[in-house]
Design a protein around this motif. Structure first.
Motif, PDB file in Angstrom:
ATOM      1  N   GLU A 125       8.944   2.949  -4.580  1.00 22.41           N
ATOM      2  CA  GLU A 125       8.363   3.249  -5.894  1.00 22.41           C
ATOM      3  C   GLU A 125       9.045   4.471  -6.506  1.00 22.41           C
ATOM      4  OE1 GLU A 125       4.046   4.493  -7.869  1.00 22.41           O
ATOM      5  OE2 GLU A 125       4.368   4.658  -5.705  1.00 22.41           O
ATOM      6  N   SER A 147       0.848  -1.183   0.000  1.00 25.27           N
ATOM      7  CA  SER A 147       0.000   0.000   0.000  1.00 25.27           C
ATOM      8  C   SER A 147       0.882   1.231   0.000  1.00 25.27           C
ATOM      9  CB  SER A 147      -0.903   0.018   1.235  1.00 25.27           C
ATOM     10  OG  SER A 147      -1.563   1.271   1.364  1.00 25.27           O
ATOM     11  N   ARG A 148       0.436   2.290  -0.690  1.00 22.99           N
ATOM     12  CA  ARG A 148       1.175   3.556  -0.643  1.00 22.99           C
ATOM     13  C   ARG A 148       1.073   4.206   0.728  1.00 22.99           C
ATOM     14  NH1 ARG A 148      -0.791   3.917  -6.079  1.00 22.99           N
ATOM     15  NH2 ARG A 148       0.909   4.049  -7.612  1.00 22.99           N
ATOM     16  N   ARG A 178       5.018   4.247   3.951  1.00 20.45           N
ATOM     17  CA  ARG A 178       6.002   5.169   3.400  1.00 20.45           C
ATOM     18  C   ARG A 178       7.142   4.405   2.722  1.00 20.45           C
ATOM     19  NH1 ARG A 178       6.867  10.554   4.899  1.00 20.45           N
ATOM     20  NH2 ARG A 178       8.920  11.390   4.357  1.00 20.45           N
ATOM     21  N   HIS A 209       6.983   1.739   1.017  1.00 24.80           N
ATOM     22  CA  HIS A 209       6.580   1.307  -0.324  1.00 24.80           C
ATOM     23  C   HIS A 209       6.551   2.484  -1.297  1.00 24.80           C
ATOM     24  CE1 HIS A 209       4.512  -2.626   1.213  1.00 24.80           C
ATOM     25  NE2 HIS A 209       5.722  -2.436   1.704  1.00 24.80           N
ATOM     26  N   SER A 210       6.050   3.641  -0.855  1.00 18.59           N
ATOM     27  CA  SER A 210       6.017   4.796  -1.744  1.00 18.59           C
ATOM     28  C   SER A 210       7.425   5.306  -2.045  1.00 18.59           C
ATOM     29  CB  SER A 210       5.157   5.914  -1.146  1.00 18.59           C
ATOM     30  OG  SER A 210       5.674   6.364   0.086  1.00 18.59           O
ATOM     31  N   GLU A 247      -1.807  -2.408  -5.934  1.00 15.84           N
ATOM     32  CA  GLU A 247      -1.702  -2.563  -4.485  1.00 15.84           C
ATOM     33  C   GLU A 247      -2.291  -3.913  -4.087  1.00 15.84           C
ATOM     34  OE1 GLU A 247      -3.226   0.676  -2.236  1.00 15.84           O
ATOM     35  OE2 GLU A 247      -1.815   2.128  -3.070  1.00 15.84           O
TER      36      GLU A 247
END
Length: 338
Positions: free
Chosen positions: A210, A200-201, A204, A206-207, A231
């Motif tokens: 990305e 999930s974005r 933090r 994971h974002s 997701e």
């Protein structure tokens, strides 16, 4: 101690010390919530009446170990299960003066549940290590507890700039760039598409991974087209369905980066469709990713040693490190598996 065997009981100690039974219980079990003067008074009486030996009284009189809670997301993520098992192993072999550890799994990706768990566990814990969800409710709870004296450390995924909250984990932007570099080099194609699957974005970590991944592809591999992030909530079944859809909808797919966990669903889809040639990079050295590396379905696995992570989190909460530096990233291929 059994009633009637002539030895003093907790109730006797409470009466002689002039405190409540609950206070005596906190002192004997070395819990928070007792003033230092009261604690020492209870221990002196305990030795006087024979409840504790002189040796035991001395040990109990030492500085109380910290109560530390570890909060992890529930679900099918194998790495987080291993992390929970390692915490429980430490609990089983802990000695009297080691920190008291507890570990709880809470509803994944649920900010309200995490904020509630933080507040509830602060009643017992001196320090809490938790897998952060970047959400206003969580930030508010963390700021409130930090101001109240509870020590907080995020693990793996950070919360951003909240005063008093330390972070223990990787430089996730650099991790994402490393994943992009590997896929760009391994794909060896003049054109093609690459996909990202994340938990999930709201994480933090994971974002940031990305963002790092996208930045290096734009910088070094402009010939590779990035399709939209999926997701999968670190759920093997969701990741399986997302991968099947990608294989059906993106015929020129040459690479997948699983930003989160539960890579088993992705490898299952690749095997079923005979698409093991798709370059696949993921996180967490677990039995399923190890098998996928050996079979050739995965090309590389990024790992953060669970024991090192727990050690660093405890040291951070214990004040043994002034500020935690990013941890070492381990990168495993089929040929260097430990």
């Amino acid at each position: 101690m059994k009633p009637g065997d002539g030895r003093p009981q907790l109730a006797d100690l409470a009466e002689r010390a002039g405190v409540s039974l609950a206070t005596v219980d906190r002192v004997i079990n070395r819990r928070k919530g007792v003033k230092e003067r009261t604690r020492r008074h209870v221990l002196e009486i305990a030795q006087d009446i024979g409840f504790l030996s002189a040796e035991d009284s001395h040990r109990y009189g030492a500085e109380r170990p910290l109560n530390i809670v570890v909060l992890l997301p529930s679900g099918t993520n194998p790495y987080l299960k291993i992390l929970g098992e390692r915490v429980k192993e430490r609990i089983a072999r802990s000695s009297l003066n080691d920190p008291f550890l507890r570990c709880f799994f809470i509803d994944s990706f649920n900010a309200a549940a995490l904020a509630t768990a933080l507040r509830e566990n602060a009643a017992w814990a001196d320090g809490i290590a938790f897998f952060a969800i970047e959400h206003p409710q969580v930030r508010e709870a963390a700021a409130e507890l930090g101001a109240g004296g509870t020590r907080l450390a995020t693990i793996v995924s950070d919360l951003g700039h909240v005063p008093g909250v330390e972070h223990v984990g990787l430089d996730n932007r650099a991790v994402g760039r490393t994943a992009g570099l590997l896929i760009g080099r391994f794909a060896r194609t003049e054109a093609g598409s690459v996909a990202l699957v994340a938990g999930s974005r709201h994480y933090r970590a994971h974002s940031e991974r990305e963002a790092g991944f996208l930045s290096i592809l734009d910088e070094m591999f402009a010939h590779l087209k990035v399709v939209g992030m999926r997701e999968g909530h670190d759920d093997a079944a969701e990741n399986y369905r997302h991968t099947l859809a990608l294989l059906d909808q993106v015929p020129d797919l040459v690479g997948i980066y699983n930003v989160g966990g539960s890579s088993g669903g992705i490898t299952r889809a690749l095997r079923e469709r005979g698409r093991e040639s798709v370059v696949f990079v993921g996180h967490g050295l677990t039995p399923d990713t190890r098998r996928a590396l050996l079979e050739g379905t995965m090309d590389a696995v990024f790992d953060l040693d669970p024991n090192d992570l727990i050690d660093r989190a405890i040291a951070c909460l214990s004040g043994q490190v002034a500020r935690s530096r990013p941890m070492k990233l381990d990168v495993y291929f089929r040929e260097n598996l430990p």
